[in-house]
Design a protein around this motif. Structure first.
Motif: not given
Lengths: 394, 394
Positions: A2-3, A8-9, A14, A17-18, B9-11, B13-14, B17-18, B20-21, B24, B27, B41, B43, B392
């Protein structure tokens, strides 16, 4: 897994979502002040102010009165703006096309429908759809309409926006619905299977607002269903989820329009009930006799009608028990034109569900009638538009 | 409604998410450099550096060689650290308990199993589980083990961590598995239904890595299934999803252990095949004759065995067709102890699927055998631990 796969974050995410959180809180409640929003979301006042400013700009919310003052300046209440946000819902079925203008809280402001017949050309059906949309939107300023949502029978190509075919409307083939309607009305057009939009209607406006796992059973001329698993309306691998009309209930049963035989639709659909009654009672000439007429006859004591309807109910219940054993829903909502037929159909249906379902999955299960009734389709179709405003696209 | 319901939404969470990206991506690929990660990404380098630093600290990743230099300093490649991240998978079935030590890429490093019998006490089964976990973890440093995942038969209480009951292990009742194992091993313990963990195994390590909608069919002593809709393993309203063993395939069929009759398990399970063969051939004395023995006899030309197995296959296919008509999966993976039984069971099964499924949902559908074989259960169970690292939680 479920990621959030396709994003991307980021600050944009953010913020999105808010914003959605606030928008949905305002939709679920009549009105909320900024301070209450801040308390409910734990976002700081500045963030709330910024988000609210954008929502005002988008004309999605409005001020609506004041909180009672507890000393200082009373705080303004915010609300979803229903007076300038409308969606058009179109529901194309095997016998009717229905169209409604719906506001953002699911009130139907105007609704109308036309009959369609088995042999109607696609041009004629499209004409009726356009006529109804024009009629429904006559009193609404164009700029206040957020889009058109449509429930389609049969197979459709989601990407291309084409209605591929509909078993019960044989001439309705390869119709580029999205192009036709978006060219004509210059509005975004969304669509979904006609039974699935009814499930969506239940999810947004009906009995299943906070239900994670439910089934909407659409019993009418044909039989379809919408499946919600884990709060998501499912569509399946090839967009064919919920083809319960073609579950085999009799291994050596009657031939079905799908090319197979013994399908649920051959015994439990409105079409089958009418046909079987005409056959058994020798009334083949009465071509306009419908399933509703058979139900009426069953209630007035006609033994043949009773037997046929009861048999239909039993097989419906058997198919529902398969769904229950496979999917373990919280609720089965029974809707569609035949769902108001009362005990003569629904009692044998429920008996069969009891008899054939796994006991562990029956515990706590509710079988309820749709409260949205004939509006389920247009309401659900209009919610297709709302999804793009109130949900996160990831 | 797919808005992230339980979070804002928050830093944080952001960042999650990043992180985990990146985790993964590492992986899914053997190794990637920081620069490549940044490109994949989008980023910036600083964010990548920060995230990578934390992952190093958590001992989740390692450096693994260098990219070939294209001029400047060659860039280091990063990789998931398999040498210090292990999960224990336990699979409790009706006849065996199996346990394995699995690394983060799904390699089974050590595996062992014990038989369990119908009348075994819960204390004895628990002893075997603990014995196997100790045996499997003997050569692994405790601090490298991320947790224990377990597949359980029958009903369980997810919140309390209690295995409530298992139809095929009558004395296994109200076992507080989570407390017992986490007290004993001081590790996080996760569990899930034993057929559903097999589906999870396919999703993480088998044929369904990128498949959104699939069914894992577990044919063994009993019959179960795992359902993945829209990339999520489903559990249903009361945690009873996938009870396909109790789909009615004969309206006036044999009594079933569940209290009902005519269930799929009464004709198509390993238990039913063995029992029916003994009955028809008058071999009731041969209490140790199993479904596998019946299959062997069918292959060597025993007409009674052939008939029974073929009938089982037909009803399996009918039940699968119900699943296909309702859920429209991409793939049906056939696994479990009887899935390797070859054409004598699977041919009539596939014929029935063809015959009874809605043609629109058959298009593109694949029916495949599980490649994970007997490891599906322990691999899936170990993936229960990984979910908490790679997914997540919202």
């Amino acid at each position: 897994m479920n990621i959030i796969k396709n994003t991307m974050g980021s600050h944009r995410l953010m913020n999105r979502i808010n914003t959605l959180k606030i928008l949905n809180l305002l939709r679920e409640n009549i009105s909320i002040s900024r301070i209450e929003l801040s308390r409910m979301t734990k976002l700081d006042a500045k963030t709330i102010t910024n988000i609210v400013r954008v929502l005002f700009k988008q004309d999605l919310i409005e001020e609506k009165g004041f909180n009672e003052s507890s000393g200082g300046r009373p705080s303004e209440k915010l609300s979803i703006k229903t007076s300038s946000n409308f969606c058009i819902g179109v529901d194309l079925g095997a016998t009717h096309v229905t169209c409604a203008m719906v506001d953002m809280r699911g009130s139907v402001l105007y609704k109308d429908e036309c009959e369609v017949s088995l042999n109607e050309s696609k041009e004629s059906v499209i004409k009726k759809i356009i006529f109804l949309i024009e009629k429904c939107s006559r009193n609404t300023k164009k700029k206040y309409i957020r889009g058109i949502g449509m429930g389609l029978p049969g197979l459709f190509d989601r990407k291309k926006g084409v209605s591929v075919h509909a078993a019960n409307l044989p001439k309705w083939k390869n119709v580029p619905v999205r192009n036709i309607l978006s060219n004509k009305f210059d509005l975004p057009v969304y669509f979904e299977d006609c039974s699935r939009v009814m499930a969506l209607g239940e999810m947004w406006y009906g009995k299943c607002k906070n239900i994670k796992d439910f089934i909407f059973l659409d019993i009418g001329y044909g039989i379809g269903c919408g499946i919600v698993n884990n709060s998501e309306l499912q569509s399946g691998a090839t967009n064919s989820i919920g083809e319960i009309g073609h579950i085999k209930v009799e291994l050596n049963g009657k031939p079905c329009g799908c090319g197979s035989s013994g399908c649920l639709e051959t015994v439990s659909s409105g079409m089958a009930i009418a046909r079987e009654y005409k056959r058994r009672s020798g009334l083949n000439g009465l071509s306009r006799l419908t399933a509703k007429d058979v139900l009426t006859r069953a209630y007035s004591g006609d033994a043949t009608a009773k037997r046929i309807v009861s048999e239909s109910g039993k097989y419906l219940g058997l198919a529902i028990s398969h769904i229950i054993n496979i999917l373990n829903p919280d609720i089965v909502v029974v809707g569609g034109k035949l769902s108001k037929s009362g005990s003569v159909l629904l009692k044998p249906m429920k008996d069969a569900v009891e008899k054939y379902s796994y006991s562990g999955s029956l515990k706590g299960l509710k079988i309820v009638n749709s409260e949205l009734g004939d509006d389920a389709g247009v309401l659900g179709a209009s919610a297709l538009v709302l999804r793009n405003i109130f949900e996160l696209e990831v």
